[in-house]
Each structure stands twice: as C-alpha cells, then as structure tokens.
Scaffold this active site. Structure first.
Site, PDB file in Angstrom:
ATOM      1  N   GLU A  94     -14.901  -1.507   1.885  1.00 16.59           N
ATOM      2  CA  GLU A  94     -13.575  -1.873   1.374  1.00 16.59           C
ATOM      3  C   GLU A  94     -13.670  -2.104  -0.124  1.00 16.59           C
ATOM      4  O   GLU A  94     -14.624  -2.723  -0.599  1.00 16.59           O
ATOM      5  CB  GLU A  94     -13.059  -3.127   2.096  1.00 16.59           C
ATOM      6  CG  GLU A  94     -11.741  -3.651   1.606  1.00 16.59           C
ATOM      7  CD  GLU A  94     -10.620  -2.628   1.732  1.00 16.59           C
ATOM      8  OE1 GLU A  94      -9.917  -2.423   0.721  1.00 16.59           O
ATOM      9  OE2 GLU A  94     -10.451  -2.043   2.825  1.00 16.59           O
ATOM     10  N   ASP A 105      -4.647   5.510   3.207  1.00 19.96           N
ATOM     11  CA  ASP A 105      -3.494   5.588   2.321  1.00 19.96           C
ATOM     12  C   ASP A 105      -3.059   7.050   2.216  1.00 19.96           C
ATOM     13  O   ASP A 105      -3.840   7.900   1.784  1.00 19.96           O
ATOM     14  CB  ASP A 105      -3.872   5.042   0.947  1.00 19.96           C
ATOM     15  CG  ASP A 105      -2.682   4.949   0.003  1.00 19.96           C
ATOM     16  OD1 ASP A 105      -1.613   5.503   0.340  1.00 19.96           O
ATOM     17  OD2 ASP A 105      -2.818   4.328  -1.064  1.00 19.96           O
ATOM     18  N   GLU A 150      -5.516  -3.559  12.680  1.00 19.33           N
ATOM     19  CA  GLU A 150      -4.271  -4.203  12.261  1.00 19.33           C
ATOM     20  C   GLU A 150      -3.145  -3.189  12.075  1.00 19.33           C
ATOM     21  O   GLU A 150      -2.007  -3.428  12.490  1.00 19.33           O
ATOM     22  CB  GLU A 150      -4.492  -4.982  10.957  1.00 19.33           C
ATOM     23  CG  GLU A 150      -5.194  -6.317  11.112  1.00 19.33           C
ATOM     24  CD  GLU A 150      -6.697  -6.190  11.291  1.00 19.33           C
ATOM     25  OE1 GLU A 150      -7.351  -7.200  11.595  1.00 19.33           O
ATOM     26  OE2 GLU A 150      -7.222  -5.064  11.148  1.00 19.33           O
TER      27      GLU A 150
END
Length: 346
Positions: A124, A227, A319
């Site tokens: 990340e 993304d 999530e």
C-alpha cells in the site's frame, strides 16, 4: 481552519490511545481479550495517491536485502547466523502471496486463516492506510496470543475455546450487520495461524515491485478493485498494463495465479485486453506491448474458479467488495494462470 485542526488533533489522539492500549496488551499489563481494533475513521487519507510522484519510499536494493523478519517474527529463522545480504535474519519460508493495493487489509484478514502456513503481504502506498492495517494486524496477533495462553492454562470464563474455531465464511463477513462491529472488536475465538502470517509494507508497485520479490517466488497475486483512472490521460497510472504484467509474470512461479476483480466493466475489458483475451465480446487486443504476454498467462475457467475459496474471499471479504454488495453492484472477476516459460528454439 481551526475546526479542521481540531478534528486532526482528535484523530491523532485516538490513534495514540490505540497504540498505547496495544502496547499494554503486548506487555501483559492488560488483557487482550477485549482489545479494540483501530477504527478507519481515525486514519483518514485521500482515496488515491499519484504513483508517479516521489513519495520518498524506502525499498530494498534487491529481494535478498529485504527485512522480512520484522514483519513475520513467528517465522524467523532461529539460527542467528542465517542472514541475508542486507544483514537481516532470514525466514523459515518465503513470502508467497501478495495483495497489491491492499487498502484497509480486508483481503489479508480474510486469507490469513485460509492459508495459515503461507506468508501473505499487502502493498500500500498511502501512509495512514498502511498505519491502520499494521495496527490492526498487531492487535489481532496480540489478542490471539492471549487466547492461546488462556486456553493452554485453562483460564477463566472469558478464555477462548481450546480448539481453533472455523473462520467465518466470506458471505458472513460481508453482511452489513457485521461490518461495523468487526472493525471495532477483535475476533472472540482462536483462528488458524493467529494472524502471524500476514503483514503490510509501504511500496509503489509500479516502480519497485521487482525489488521485493525474486523470480518465481510468488504463488498468488491479488489485484482487488484497483483505481480505474477513468480519464484517458490517466490510463498510464492503471496497475494493469502489459509492462507491469511482465513483471508479475517474472515474480509468479509456473502455475501461479494472478487474481483480478473490479466493479467497473470497462476496466474489466481493459484487463482482458492487456492479458491478450481478444475473444471476449469481440474485443481487439491492445498494441502497447509485446505479444509475449499471451505466452505467459492463460485465463482460468469459471468452473475452476468455483472451486477456489480465495475467489470467494476476494469477492466478499474486502472492504470494497462489501461496499459493492451493499450497493448491489456488479463484480467482474478474471484470474490468470502463469504458464511455464517457453523453451528457447534450438
């Protein structure tokens, strides 16, 4: 402006209290049975980071210089003479599974009990998000250690069961009623592996992926809800491209799997094109790279995916996956198997 500083101060104070409570639990001064997990609302950050910016990242010179022992202390080689080129203690086994863009760590937590003897790492780029993930993992490890001690010693009524309970199914983990409590309260039972097999590191995958993993080291790579970078001028920031796919193929062993999932149909077709799958919906393969990618990967059939528990975790335990389920959106899955390297012509 003053209100913004006040909110920032409250978030920092809450994070500090979480760290202090975790330190007390790790030292044995406080029980880990009711240890609260960090809350995402106190680790706010922009949803995206520019992968082309200079983030002043620390990365190893090569995979042989990486300090993995600090991330997986339970798997550290007990022989102090066993060190790598960076002078760090070696592990008893290599990291095999990578979650690229791990976000808040839902996939790591879901895979940990499913693959308890396999080392899994999340990558990340956002600092606050990474801080949340590692704090969450440390809290889960601490609570599991307390449960194991109480179970071995026949502790009080709040002790965990003596045998590890089966982890919740991905569909149970994704239910709307369980998302909020699970973020605040750690699991109340022992889970296989005790979350010792997962960790997260800060890295820019687009720049430094080969610095962390050697050739054929990985068995699985996950790219979950990346993304989409909708604007055409930002497509170069997409984490799926023929250039990056070649790096993934380098790190994947023959037979290894690369998992992708997105809720954006256009991005799904982009993925298929960049793995040379032109037969889907009549799509035309892209021309931004060599045809060699087609020789390195083959798509896994839907029949095989139905038998793979990792696919269900990827769909329901992350999530983003939970959010898409709540919004009744679509999820597009594509998994590719690393082929054996083609033989050189005689």
């Amino acid at each position: 402006m003053g209100n913004s500083r006040n909110k920032r101060g409250k978030r920092e104070a809450n994070r500090q209290r979480t760290v202090e409570a975790l330190a007390r639990a790790q030292s044995g001064a406080d029980t880990g049975a009711a240890l609260q997990l960090p809350q995402k609302k106190f680790y706010r950050q922009r949803a995206h980071a520019n992968p082309f910016s200079d983030h002043q990242l620390k990365y190893p010179l090569s995979p042989a210089h990486m300090d993995w022992a600090s991330h997986y202390p339970a798997f550290e080689n007990p022989d102090p003479a066993q060190t790598n080129l960076g002078g760090f203690r070696k592990l008893l086994k290599d990291v095999e599974v990578v979650d690229i863009g791990c976000g808040f760590g839902g996939l790591l937590i879901g895979l940990a009990p499913l693959l308890p003897e396999t080392l899994i790492v999340g990558m990340e780029i956002r600092i606050q998000v990474l801080d949340y993930v590692n704090t969450r993992i440390q809290a889960l490890r601490t609570q599991q250690r307390h449960f194991k001690l109480k179970s071995a010693g026949g502790g009080g009524s709040d002790a965990a069961p003596e045998s590890p309970a089966a982890p919740p199914t991905p569909s149970e983990a994704a239910s709307p009623d369980s998302t909020t409590p699970s973020e605040q309260q750690a699991p109340t039972t022992l889970v296989p592996g005790g979350f010792q097999n997962i960790s997260a590191i800060r890295s820019n995958t687009m720049k430094f992926f080969p610095n962390f993993f050697g050739r054929g080291q990985l068995s699985k790579i996950f790219i979950c809800f990346p993304d989409p970078h909708f604007k055409a001028r930002k497509h170069k920031m997409r984490i799926i491209s023929e250039t990056l796919n070649a790096e993934y193929a380098y790190a994947l062993r023959p037979g290894g799997l690369l998992y992708t999932i997105t809720d954006v149909e256009e991005y799904h077709h982009w993925i298929l094109r960049h793995f040379r799958e032109p037969e889907v919906d009549g799509a035309v393969p892209c021309d931004d790279g060599a045809d060699g990618i087609k020789e390195l990967f083959e798509r896994v059939s839907d029949e095989e995916l139905q038998q793979d528990p990792c696919v269900e975790v990827m769909r329901e335990a992350t999530e983003e996956g939970k959010k898409v389920s709540r919004n009744k959106g679509n999820k597009y899955v594509a998994v590719f198997r690393r082929k054996a390297d083609p033989e050189w012509p005689a």
